[in-house]
Design a protein around this motif. Structure first.
Motif, PDB file in Angstrom:
ATOM      1  N   GLU A  45      44.114  31.949  27.165  1.00  0.00           N
ATOM      2  CA  GLU A  45      42.764  32.459  26.928  1.00  0.00           C
ATOM      3  C   GLU A  45      42.062  32.837  28.224  1.00  0.00           C
ATOM      4  O   GLU A  45      41.357  33.821  28.284  1.00  0.00           O
ATOM      5  CB  GLU A  45      41.919  31.421  26.200  1.00  0.00           C
ATOM      6  N   ILE A  46      42.213  32.025  29.253  1.00  0.00           N
ATOM      7  CA  ILE A  46      41.471  32.242  30.479  1.00  0.00           C
ATOM      8  C   ILE A  46      42.442  32.389  31.644  1.00  0.00           C
ATOM      9  O   ILE A  46      43.160  31.461  31.980  1.00  0.00           O
ATOM     10  CB  ILE A  46      40.478  31.095  30.736  1.00  0.00           C
ATOM     11  N   VAL A  47      42.462  33.572  32.201  1.00  0.00           N
ATOM     12  CA  VAL A  47      43.322  33.865  33.332  1.00  0.00           C
ATOM     13  C   VAL A  47      42.427  34.319  34.472  1.00  0.00           C
ATOM     14  O   VAL A  47      41.664  35.268  34.338  1.00  0.00           O
ATOM     15  CB  VAL A  47      44.336  34.981  32.982  1.00  0.00           C
ATOM     16  N   VAL A  48      42.521  33.627  35.592  1.00  0.00           N
ATOM     17  CA  VAL A  48      41.689  33.951  36.743  1.00  0.00           C
ATOM     18  C   VAL A  48      42.539  34.711  37.753  1.00  0.00           C
ATOM     19  O   VAL A  48      43.550  34.195  38.219  1.00  0.00           O
ATOM     20  CB  VAL A  48      41.100  32.671  37.387  1.00  0.00           C
ATOM     21  N   ASP A  49      42.130  35.943  38.049  1.00  0.00           N
ATOM     22  CA  ASP A  49      42.890  36.686  39.060  1.00  0.00           C
ATOM     23  C   ASP A  49      42.362  36.353  40.447  1.00  0.00           C
ATOM     24  O   ASP A  49      41.376  35.642  40.599  1.00  0.00           O
ATOM     25  CB  ASP A  49      42.856  38.188  38.776  1.00  0.00           C
ATOM     26  N   SER A  50      43.023  36.871  41.438  1.00  0.00           N
ATOM     27  CA  SER A  50      42.647  36.533  42.813  1.00  0.00           C
ATOM     28  C   SER A  50      41.733  37.576  43.440  1.00  0.00           C
ATOM     29  O   SER A  50      41.459  37.513  44.631  1.00  0.00           O
ATOM     30  CB  SER A  50      43.910  36.361  43.663  1.00  0.00           C
ATOM     31  N   GLY A  51      41.272  38.541  42.678  1.00  0.00           N
ATOM     32  CA  GLY A  51      40.386  39.572  43.213  1.00  0.00           C
ATOM     33  C   GLY A  51      39.026  39.008  43.597  1.00  0.00           C
ATOM     34  O   GLY A  51      38.714  37.844  43.344  1.00  0.00           O
ATOM     35  N   PRO A  52      38.209  39.840  44.208  1.00  0.00           N
ATOM     36  CA  PRO A  52      36.885  39.367  44.655  1.00  0.00           C
ATOM     37  C   PRO A  52      35.940  39.134  43.481  1.00  0.00           C
ATOM     38  O   PRO A  52      36.080  39.742  42.421  1.00  0.00           O
ATOM     39  CB  PRO A  52      36.386  40.516  45.532  1.00  0.00           C
ATOM     40  N   ASP A  53      34.995  38.242  43.710  1.00  0.00           N
ATOM     41  CA  ASP A  53      33.954  38.002  42.715  1.00  0.00           C
ATOM     42  C   ASP A  53      32.991  39.181  42.683  1.00  0.00           C
ATOM     43  O   ASP A  53      32.771  39.852  43.702  1.00  0.00           O
ATOM     44  CB  ASP A  53      33.156  36.735  43.056  1.00  0.00           C
ATOM     45  N   LEU A  54      32.403  39.425  41.519  1.00  0.00           N
ATOM     46  CA  LEU A  54      31.340  40.418  41.393  1.00  0.00           C
ATOM     47  C   LEU A  54      30.103  39.900  42.109  1.00  0.00           C
ATOM     48  O   LEU A  54      29.967  38.700  42.359  1.00  0.00           O
ATOM     49  CB  LEU A  54      31.005  40.640  39.915  1.00  0.00           C
ATOM     50  N   GLU A  55      29.175  40.779  42.397  1.00  0.00           N
ATOM     51  CA  GLU A  55      27.913  40.362  43.004  1.00  0.00           C
ATOM     52  C   GLU A  55      26.895  40.152  41.878  1.00  0.00           C
ATOM     53  O   GLU A  55      26.669  41.043  41.067  1.00  0.00           O
ATOM     54  CB  GLU A  55      27.421  41.428  43.971  1.00  0.00           C
ATOM     55  N   PHE A  56      26.301  38.973  41.843  1.00  0.00           N
ATOM     56  CA  PHE A  56      25.307  38.638  40.837  1.00  0.00           C
ATOM     57  C   PHE A  56      23.940  38.611  41.502  1.00  0.00           C
ATOM     58  O   PHE A  56      23.773  37.994  42.554  1.00  0.00           O
ATOM     59  CB  PHE A  56      25.624  37.277  40.203  1.00  0.00           C
ATOM     60  N   ARG A  57      22.955  39.256  40.863  1.00  0.00           N
ATOM     61  CA  ARG A  57      21.614  39.367  41.438  1.00  0.00           C
ATOM     62  C   ARG A  57      20.562  38.894  40.436  1.00  0.00           C
ATOM     63  O   ARG A  57      20.736  39.039  39.233  1.00  0.00           O
ATOM     64  CB  ARG A  57      21.323  40.812  41.833  1.00  0.00           C
ATOM     65  N   GLY A  58      19.473  38.366  40.960  1.00  0.00           N
ATOM     66  CA  GLY A  58      18.362  37.939  40.124  1.00  0.00           C
ATOM     67  C   GLY A  58      17.783  39.116  39.361  1.00  0.00           C
ATOM     68  O   GLY A  58      17.609  40.198  39.914  1.00  0.00           O
ATOM     69  N   THR A  59      17.481  38.902  38.104  1.00  0.00           N
ATOM     70  CA  THR A  59      16.945  39.961  37.249  1.00  0.00           C
ATOM     71  C   THR A  59      15.625  40.499  37.775  1.00  0.00           C
ATOM     72  O   THR A  59      15.381  41.698  37.738  1.00  0.00           O
ATOM     73  CB  THR A  59      16.760  39.423  35.811  1.00  0.00           C
ATOM     74  N   ILE A  60      14.767  39.632  38.278  1.00  0.00           N
ATOM     75  CA  ILE A  60      13.446  40.041  38.742  1.00  0.00           C
ATOM     76  C   ILE A  60      13.458  40.405  40.225  1.00  0.00           C
ATOM     77  O   ILE A  60      13.001  41.465  40.621  1.00  0.00           O
ATOM     78  CB  ILE A  60      12.399  38.936  38.474  1.00  0.00           C
ATOM     79  N   SER A  61      14.003  39.533  41.053  1.00  0.00           N
ATOM     80  CA  SER A  61      13.943  39.726  42.506  1.00  0.00           C
ATOM     81  C   SER A  61      14.970  40.717  43.021  1.00  0.00           C
ATOM     82  O   SER A  61      14.738  41.372  44.033  1.00  0.00           O
ATOM     83  CB  SER A  61      14.150  38.387  43.219  1.00  0.00           C
ATOM     84  N   GLY A  62      16.111  40.792  42.373  1.00  0.00           N
ATOM     85  CA  GLY A  62      17.198  41.624  42.871  1.00  0.00           C
ATOM     86  C   GLY A  62      17.981  40.952  43.994  1.00  0.00           C
ATOM     87  O   GLY A  62      18.941  41.511  44.507  1.00  0.00           O
ATOM     88  N   ASP A  63      17.570  39.734  44.372  1.00  0.00           N
ATOM     89  CA  ASP A  63      18.275  39.011  45.426  1.00  0.00           C
ATOM     90  C   ASP A  63      19.619  38.505  44.907  1.00  0.00           C
ATOM     91  O   ASP A  63      19.761  38.171  43.729  1.00  0.00           O
ATOM     92  CB  ASP A  63      17.451  37.805  45.899  1.00  0.00           C
ATOM     93  N   VAL A  64      20.585  38.416  45.809  1.00  0.00           N
ATOM     94  CA  VAL A  64      21.887  37.864  45.447  1.00  0.00           C
ATOM     95  C   VAL A  64      21.692  36.413  45.030  1.00  0.00           C
ATOM     96  O   VAL A  64      20.993  35.644  45.695  1.00  0.00           O
ATOM     97  CB  VAL A  64      22.874  37.968  46.627  1.00  0.00           C
TER      98      VAL A  64
END
Length: 185
Positions: A45-64
């Motif tokens: 069900e869950i396979v984790v690849d070794s690629g880079p993580d996506l960038e997640f940002r705050g919905t309001i601030s836009g900060d990482v």
């Protein structure tokens, strides 16, 4: 000596503050459980690849978003989610049931027991205050990093894995236009 109007205004303000405090504490209540012991997220069900993580940002601030939340190591599901932006729990019935348990403890005080909306918006339909919430990545960013109004960041309140479980339950009760269910694509 205070007038009756002033006393009434002070009591009304005090009552409103008490209600808001009770409501906010319900939003930030500690969940009663995490992943059920019988659920084994590793494997096919869950396979984790070794690629880079996506960038997640705050919905309001836009900060990482800073994922150092003191809630332990990332589960395999969280690791996979950070690489794909898709919630691996969305079709897992046992996780969905557990997601409801966590939702009812941590979120229902504001969003209603069936995500119908109360102080916070409804979450079961196809209206999204933040259009990015149509996608799992955007929905996670809003929950983890907070939104405008009364919903503060859930970072440190509930784990990232618990957020994914909550999201899976919310997605399971969706009753809006199927064409707008972007997380299914």
């Amino acid at each position: 000596m205070l007038s009756k109007f002033t006393k009434r205004s002070q009591l009304t303000a005090l009552y409103a503050a008490v209600i808001m405090t009770m409501s906010l504490s319900a939003c930030h209540a500690e969940p009663q459980s995490s992943v059920p012991a019988s659920v084994k997220p590793a494997g096919s069900e869950i396979v984790v690849d070794s690629g880079p993580d996506l960038e997640f940002r705050g919905t309001i601030s836009g900060d990482v978003l800073d994922f150092k939340d003191g809630k332990g190591e990332d589960t395999p599901a969280v690791k996979q989610f950070k690489k794909t932006g898709k919630n691996p729990y969305n079709n897992n019935d046992e996780i969905i049931r557990n997601g409801y348990t966590i939702f009812s403890t941590a979120c229902s005080g504001c969003h209603g027991h069936l995500a119908e909306g109360k102080l916070g918006p409804a979450l079961h339909d196809d209206y999204w205050t933040y259009p990015g919430n149509m996608f799992d990545k955007g929905f996670f960013e809003t929950i983890y990093g907070g939104s405008q109004g009364m919903m503060g960041p859930q970072k440190g309140m509930i784990s990232q894995d618990e957020i994914l479980q909550i999201m899976s339950w919310i997605r399971s009760v969706y009753d809006g236009d199927p064409k707008k269910a972007k997380w299914k694509k």
